[in-house]
Scaffold this motif. Structure first.
Motif, PDB file in Angstrom:
ATOM      1  N   VAL A 120      42.632  20.729 -14.080  1.00  0.00           N
ATOM      2  CA  VAL A 120      43.868  21.306 -14.267  1.00  0.00           C
ATOM      3  C   VAL A 120      44.676  21.670 -12.867  1.00  0.00           C
ATOM      4  O   VAL A 120      45.989  21.806 -12.658  1.00  0.00           O
ATOM      5  N   ALA A 121      43.908  21.707 -11.697  1.00  0.00           N
ATOM      6  CA  ALA A 121      44.498  22.004 -10.416  1.00  0.00           C
ATOM      7  C   ALA A 121      45.078  20.607  -9.883  1.00  0.00           C
ATOM      8  O   ALA A 121      45.959  20.828  -8.929  1.00  0.00           O
ATOM      9  N   GLU A 122      44.930  19.728 -10.358  1.00  0.00           N
ATOM     10  CA  GLU A 122      45.114  18.331  -9.822  1.00  0.00           C
ATOM     11  C   GLU A 122      46.863  18.120  -9.441  1.00  0.00           C
ATOM     12  O   GLU A 122      47.373  18.044  -8.451  1.00  0.00           O
ATOM     13  N   PRO A 123      47.356  18.521 -10.713  1.00  0.00           N
ATOM     14  CA  PRO A 123      48.743  18.315 -10.479  1.00  0.00           C
ATOM     15  C   PRO A 123      49.779  19.399  -9.387  1.00  0.00           C
ATOM     16  O   PRO A 123      50.445  19.101  -8.696  1.00  0.00           O
ATOM     17  N   LEU A 124      48.859  20.647  -9.257  1.00  0.00           N
ATOM     18  CA  LEU A 124      49.495  21.291  -8.399  1.00  0.00           C
ATOM     19  C   LEU A 124      49.052  20.821  -7.105  1.00  0.00           C
ATOM     20  O   LEU A 124      49.808  20.947  -6.242  1.00  0.00           O
ATOM     21  N   ARG A 125      47.766  20.058  -6.664  1.00  0.00           N
ATOM     22  CA  ARG A 125      47.688  19.583  -5.387  1.00  0.00           C
ATOM     23  C   ARG A 125      48.529  18.427  -5.002  1.00  0.00           C
ATOM     24  O   ARG A 125      49.111  18.643  -3.862  1.00  0.00           O
ATOM     25  N   ILE A 126      48.827  17.592  -6.190  1.00  0.00           N
ATOM     26  CA  ILE A 126      49.482  16.431  -5.833  1.00  0.00           C
ATOM     27  C   ILE A 126      50.997  16.764  -5.317  1.00  0.00           C
ATOM     28  O   ILE A 126      51.769  16.280  -4.430  1.00  0.00           O
ATOM     29  N   GLY A 168      43.652  19.383 -21.514  1.00  0.00           N
ATOM     30  CA  GLY A 168      44.848  18.427 -21.306  1.00  0.00           C
ATOM     31  C   GLY A 168      46.176  19.281 -21.322  1.00  0.00           C
ATOM     32  O   GLY A 168      47.125  18.892 -20.474  1.00  0.00           O
ATOM     33  N   ILE A 169      46.408  20.009 -22.402  1.00  0.00           N
ATOM     34  CA  ILE A 169      47.511  20.923 -22.374  1.00  0.00           C
ATOM     35  C   ILE A 169      47.808  21.656 -21.280  1.00  0.00           C
ATOM     36  O   ILE A 169      48.901  21.856 -20.668  1.00  0.00           O
ATOM     37  N   ALA A 170      46.730  22.323 -20.949  1.00  0.00           N
ATOM     38  CA  ALA A 170      46.963  23.302 -19.537  1.00  0.00           C
ATOM     39  C   ALA A 170      47.250  22.633 -18.044  1.00  0.00           C
ATOM     40  O   ALA A 170      47.949  23.095 -17.625  1.00  0.00           O
ATOM     41  N   ARG A 171      46.647  21.137 -18.205  1.00  0.00           N
ATOM     42  CA  ARG A 171      46.985  20.551 -17.151  1.00  0.00           C
ATOM     43  C   ARG A 171      48.576  20.010 -16.961  1.00  0.00           C
ATOM     44  O   ARG A 171      49.228  20.056 -16.189  1.00  0.00           O
ATOM     45  N   ALA A 172      49.183  19.655 -18.265  1.00  0.00           N
ATOM     46  CA  ALA A 172      50.516  19.416 -18.609  1.00  0.00           C
ATOM     47  C   ALA A 172      51.228  20.648 -18.200  1.00  0.00           C
ATOM     48  O   ALA A 172      52.377  20.470 -17.739  1.00  0.00           O
ATOM     49  N   LEU A 173      50.970  21.808 -18.402  1.00  0.00           N
ATOM     50  CA  LEU A 173      51.839  22.995 -18.289  1.00  0.00           C
ATOM     51  C   LEU A 173      51.623  23.533 -16.817  1.00  0.00           C
ATOM     52  O   LEU A 173      52.562  24.318 -16.446  1.00  0.00           O
ATOM     53  N   ALA A 174      50.715  22.874 -15.902  1.00  0.00           N
ATOM     54  CA  ALA A 174      50.461  23.529 -14.715  1.00  0.00           C
ATOM     55  C   ALA A 174      51.667  23.817 -13.803  1.00  0.00           C
ATOM     56  O   ALA A 174      51.771  24.561 -13.024  1.00  0.00           O
ATOM     57  N   LEU A 175      52.709  22.589 -13.940  1.00  0.00           N
ATOM     58  CA  LEU A 175      53.877  22.542 -13.029  1.00  0.00           C
ATOM     59  C   LEU A 175      54.887  23.007 -13.703  1.00  0.00           C
ATOM     60  O   LEU A 175      56.132  23.157 -13.175  1.00  0.00           O
ATOM     61  N   ARG A 176      54.710  23.748 -14.623  1.00  0.00           N
ATOM     62  CA  ARG A 176      55.808  24.592 -15.794  1.00  0.00           C
ATOM     63  C   ARG A 176      56.844  23.621 -16.034  1.00  0.00           C
ATOM     64  O   ARG A 176      58.189  23.740 -15.500  1.00  0.00           O
TER      65      ARG A 176
END
Length: 340
Positions: A120-126, A168-176
Motif C-alpha cells: 500500500v505504501a509503494e505508490p506513496l514512495r514512488i 488492491g483498492i487501498a493501494r489505488a486510493l493511496a495517492l487520492r
C-alpha cells in the motif's frame, strides 16, 4: 447522479489494433487484431460508467489504453483538458496520482514478497509522498477499506480473495486519485463476497468524490453500481444509456439479448419472460464483418428486415447516435423493447 458539467475524462474515436505476425524464421505482419475500434465516451465527476460485453469485446483493452498501459493506435484521451495519448511513461507519472486502476485478479496483482504495509505504501514512495506520517497513512487506508490496520505486517497470501481485493483498492486510493478504473474487480470473487466489495466502492465514491470506469461482463453487477452503461461488442460501443433506461427498454438487439439472459428470482416471472437468443460464435477480431458487426448473429437480421434493410446492415457501419430512443445506439433499426 446525472451527467452534468464538464467531463473529467473524454475519449474520442479510440482505436487499438494488435499486429499479427506469421510463424517461421522470418516473421511478417499478416494482419491486425481489431481490439478497439472508434470508441467514444465521457466520464463525469462522481459518476460510475459501466463498460460491459462478452469476453473479447475489447473492454479491458479500452481500460488499459486509457491509462497508456497499452499504446493507442489512434484517437484521443483527455483528462482535465490534457491529452494523454502519446505521452511517455515519464510524462504520465505525475498523472498517475489522479488516475489509478484496480486489477481483476487479487491473487496476481499483489507482490507476494513484501508485506501489505509495503504494498500500500509503494505508490506513496514512488511519488515521494511517503514521509514520517507514511505508516499512519497506510494504517488509515487499510481501515478505510475495512481491514484491520494491525495486519499490515502480514503477506498477501495470508488474506482471502475479498481481503486481497480490498488491499488492491487501498493501494489505488493511496495517492487520492480522482478517477479509478476497475477492471472486473469482483469477477474472481465468490458471490457472497462480491456484495461487500461493491458496497465498499459505492461508499468510497460518496465519501471521496471518485469517478469510476467499471469494466465487467455481469450486467447484474452493473445494475447495482453504475449510473450509465456502455455495451461493447467486437471492439465497438453499441449502446450507451442511463442504467435505469438500459434495463427498462434496451434498444440494441445485442443489449436485449444480454438483458434477457439475466435470471430472475421469481420462478413465475422467469418462466413467462421473453427470451432473445443470440446464436453462433463471435466473429474473429482479425477479420470483423463489414457494416454492422453484430449482423452475423443478430436475431432480427434474417427474419424481420427487408432486403434493402439487410443491405444497409452489410454495407453501412451504424454510428453511435440517438435515433429517437433517448440515448445513443449503434443500430440502423433500433427498437426499444421492455424485457424485465
Amino acid at each position: 447522479m446525472s451527467a452534468q458539467g464538464e467531463p473529467v475524462l473524454e475519449v474520442r474515436d479510440l482505436v487499438k489494433h494488435f499486429p499479427v505476425h506469421s510463424r517461421g524464421v522470418v516473421r511478417r505482419r499478416v494482419g491486425d487484431v481489431h481490439a478497439v475500434c472508434g470508441v467514444s465516451f465521457d466520464l463525469y465527476a462522481d459518476e460510475t460508467l459501466g463498460l460491459v460485453g462478452e469476453s473479447g469485446s475489447g473492454k479491458t483493452t479500452t481500460a488499459r489504453t486509457l491509462l497508456n498501459l497499452e499504446r493507442a493506435t489512434s484517437g484521443t484521451v483527455s483528462y482535465g483538458g490534457r491529452e494523454l495519448t502519446g505521452l511517455s511513461r515519464r510524462q504520465m507519472r505525475p498523472l498517475r496520482e489522479e488516475l489509478q486502476i484496480v486489477f481483476q485478479d487479487p491473487y496476481a496483482s499483489l507482490d507476494p514478497r513484501v508485506t501489505v504495509q509495503e504494498i500500500v505504501a509503494e505508490p506513496l514512495r514512488i511519488h515521494g509522498r511517503y514521509d514520517a506520517a507514511g505508516r499512519a497513512q497506510v494504517r488509515e487506508l487499510l481501515r478505510l477499506v475495512g481491514l484491520n490496520p494491525e495486519h499490515g505486517n502480514r503477506f498477501a497470501h495470508e488474506f482471502s480473495g475479498g481481503q486481497r481485493q480490498r488491499i488492491g483498492i487501498a493501494r489505488a486510493l493511496a495517492l487520492r486519485p480522482r478517477i479509478i478504473i476497475l477492471d472486473e474487480p469482483v469477477s474472481a470473487l465468490d458471490v457472497s463476497i462480491q456484495a461487500g466489495i461493491l458496497n465498499l466502492l459505492m461508499d468510497l465514491q460518496s465519501e471521496l468524490g471518485l469517478s469510476f470506469l467499471f469494466v465487467a461482463h455481469d450486467l447484474s453487477v452493473m445494475r447495482h453500481v453504475a449510473h450509465r452503461v456502455a455495451v461493447m461488442y467486437l471492439g465497438r460501443i453499441v449502446e450507451l444509456a442511463p442504467t435505469h433506461q438500459l434495463f427498462a427498454r434496451p434498444s440494441h438487439p445485442y443489449t436485449q439479448a444480454l438483458i434477457s439472459a439475466i435470471p430472475l428470482p421469481d420462478p413465475r416471472k422467469e418462466r413467462a419472460r421473453r427470451r432473445i437468443i443470440v446464436e453462433g460464435d463471435v466473429p474473429s477480431p482479425i477479420s470483423p464483418p463489414s457494416g454492422c458487426r453484430f449482423r452475423t448473429r443478430c436475431p432480427r437480421f434474417a427474419t424481420q428486415l427487408t432486403e434493402s434493410e439487410r443491405t444497409a446492415c452489410v454495407e453501412q457501419t451504424p454510428e453511435l447516435a440517438d435515433r429517437g430512443t433517448g440515448a445513443p445506439v449503434a443500430c440502423h433499426y433500433a427498437q426499444p423493447v421492455r424485457l424485465l
